[in-house]
Design an enzyme around this catalytic site. Structure first.
Site, PDB file in Angstrom:
ATOM      1  N   GLY A 184     -15.112 -21.320   0.818  1.00 28.36           N
ATOM      2  CA  GLY A 184     -14.063 -21.118   2.583  1.00 28.36           C
ATOM      3  C   GLY A 184     -15.146 -19.833   2.842  1.00 28.36           C
ATOM      4  O   GLY A 184     -16.484 -19.455   1.926  1.00 28.36           O
TER       5      GLY A 184
ATOM      6  N   ASP B 257     -12.346  -3.564   0.209  1.00 26.81           N
ATOM      7  CA  ASP B 257     -12.133  -5.152  -0.197  1.00 26.81           C
ATOM      8  C   ASP B 257     -12.884  -5.896  -0.822  1.00 26.81           C
ATOM      9  O   ASP B 257     -13.077  -6.069  -1.924  1.00 26.81           O
ATOM     10  CB  ASP B 257     -11.864  -6.043   1.130  1.00 26.81           C
ATOM     11  CG  ASP B 257     -10.572  -5.723   1.940  1.00 26.81           C
ATOM     12  OD1 ASP B 257      -9.773  -5.101   1.522  1.00 26.81           O
ATOM     13  OD2 ASP B 257     -10.450  -5.995   3.185  1.00 26.81           O
TER      14      ASP B 257
ATOM     15  N   LYS C  13      -8.486  -5.110  11.923  1.00 27.12           N
ATOM     16  CA  LYS C  13      -9.507  -5.597  11.093  1.00 27.12           C
ATOM     17  C   LYS C  13     -10.737  -5.189  11.542  1.00 27.12           C
ATOM     18  O   LYS C  13     -12.026  -4.867  11.337  1.00 27.12           O
ATOM     19  CB  LYS C  13      -9.707  -6.233   9.575  1.00 27.12           C
ATOM     20  CG  LYS C  13      -8.516  -5.617   8.789  1.00 27.12           C
ATOM     21  CD  LYS C  13      -8.789  -6.434   7.151  1.00 27.12           C
ATOM     22  CE  LYS C  13      -7.892  -6.264   6.237  1.00 27.12           C
ATOM     23  NZ  LYS C  13      -8.137  -6.879   5.073  1.00 27.12           N
TER      24      LYS C  13
ATOM     25  N   SER D  81       0.597  -0.999  -0.185  1.00 32.58           N
ATOM     26  CA  SER D  81       0.145   0.399   0.217  1.00 32.58           C
ATOM     27  C   SER D  81       0.780   1.246   0.584  1.00 32.58           C
ATOM     28  O   SER D  81       0.522   2.475  -0.728  1.00 32.58           O
ATOM     29  CB  SER D  81      -1.391  -0.137   1.159  1.00 32.58           C
ATOM     30  OG  SER D  81      -1.796  -1.535   1.413  1.00 32.58           O
TER      31      SER D  81
END
Ligand code: ATR
Length: 278
Positions: free
Chosen positions: A135, A111, A75, A26
């Site tokens: 997942g 995201d 997060k 980033s």
């Protein structure tokens, strides 16, 4: 603006916190974007240990930081320390981007929307589509929310520990009544006609394995893997051998950054510059 020499008292400071944060792409991506857009801004990495998270967030206002990215392991925990959280981030239960405006912290999650924007490479629009997510962890949750918000008509979650897949779809059944959410098994996959299959598991990252080893992929139109290292996963190779188009996670990484840039600056992100930098 030369970032090394042009920093002054009025330069806006952006940062990423994580633990570890050393390998993050980033800083280079956002500094290239700021420079290209001639914004008087700089982006720096901060390694913040889990026990220091509340203090780090409290310091954002004191230090007049303009914006923040949040990565592993913060997060989820960071939600508790913010003034406001977007609906999407609240649904996902995780924040990866914060802006500090008028002395208030506002958290969002880019995201999922970043992932959806990366699908434009196929091209693919989620509206009315049947999607399989492999997942049921944090990444799967973010992508499920973004796909449902974008109007996918059916989302099927398949996970090694099936109880977690069941739990995930039950959590969102009432939130997204227009989307049919189901937890199925790998064996049931072959009977489905699937517009897009997404791998959100870590299988293929280090083990050179496909999460669909021995499973027929004939009725899948597109395959996305959110893994970007390696750039080519065994699942992608498996799909390509059947002429199924694939993308890896590089686009998601790029576009979550673009969405963060836009959230902070209210300007379109210089996508090509950021892509080159990655
Ligand atoms: P993230 O937040 O990145 O999604 P996570 O929450 O740790 O990470 O989730 C990892 C996912 O990869 C889970 O769905 C996990 O399956 P389980 O819930 O059964 O643990 C999946 N996963 C990890 N290793 C796996 C393996 N060897 N085979 C199949 N699935 C695997």
């Amino acid at each position: 603006m030369n970032l090394l020499h042009g920093i002054t008292g009025s330069t806006r400071v952006y940062a990423i916190i994580g633990h570890p944060v050393k390998h993050s792409f980033s800083p280079s991506m956002h500094n290239a974007a700021f420079q290209h857009m001639r914004l008087d801004a700089v982006y720096v990495p901060f390694s913040v240990a889990p026990e220091n998270l509340p203090l780090a967030i409290a310091c954002l206002k004191a230090l007049n930081i303009a914006g923040l990215n949040v990565t592993v392991p913060h997060k989820t925990k960071v939600l508790a320390y913010l003034d406001e959280i977007t609906i999407t981030a609240r649904r996902i239960g995780a924040v990866n981007t914060i802006k500090i405006e008028d002395g208030r912290t506002l958290g969002t999650n880019t995201d999922g929307v970043g992932f959806i924007r990366s699908l434009e490479a196929f091209p693919f629009q989620p509206e009315g589509k049947t999607v399989v997510i492999l997942g049921a962890g944090g990444a799967a949750r973010g992508i499920l929310v973004a796909l449902a918000e974008a109007g996918a008509s059916r989302i099927i979650v398949i996970n090694r520990t099936q109880g977690k897949a069941v739990q995930l779809v039950e959590t969102f059944a009432d939130v997204f009544p227009e989307t049919q959410l189901q937890a199925l098994t790998l064996e049931q996959l072959t009977a489905l006609s699937v517009d897009l299959l997404i791998n959100t598991t870590t299988v293929g990252m280090e083990d050179h394995r496909s999460p669909l080893e021995g499973t027929h992929l004939g009725n899948v139109a597109l395959v996305a893997d959110i893994i970007y290292n390696p750039a080519q996963t065994p699942l992608m190779e498996q799909a390509q051998s059947l002429n199924i188009p694939t993308i890896n996670g590089m686009g998601m990484l790029l576009y979550q950054g673009c969405a963060a840039f836009e959230f902070w600056t209210n300007q379109p992100a210089p996508v090509e510059i950021m892509k080159t930098q990655l």
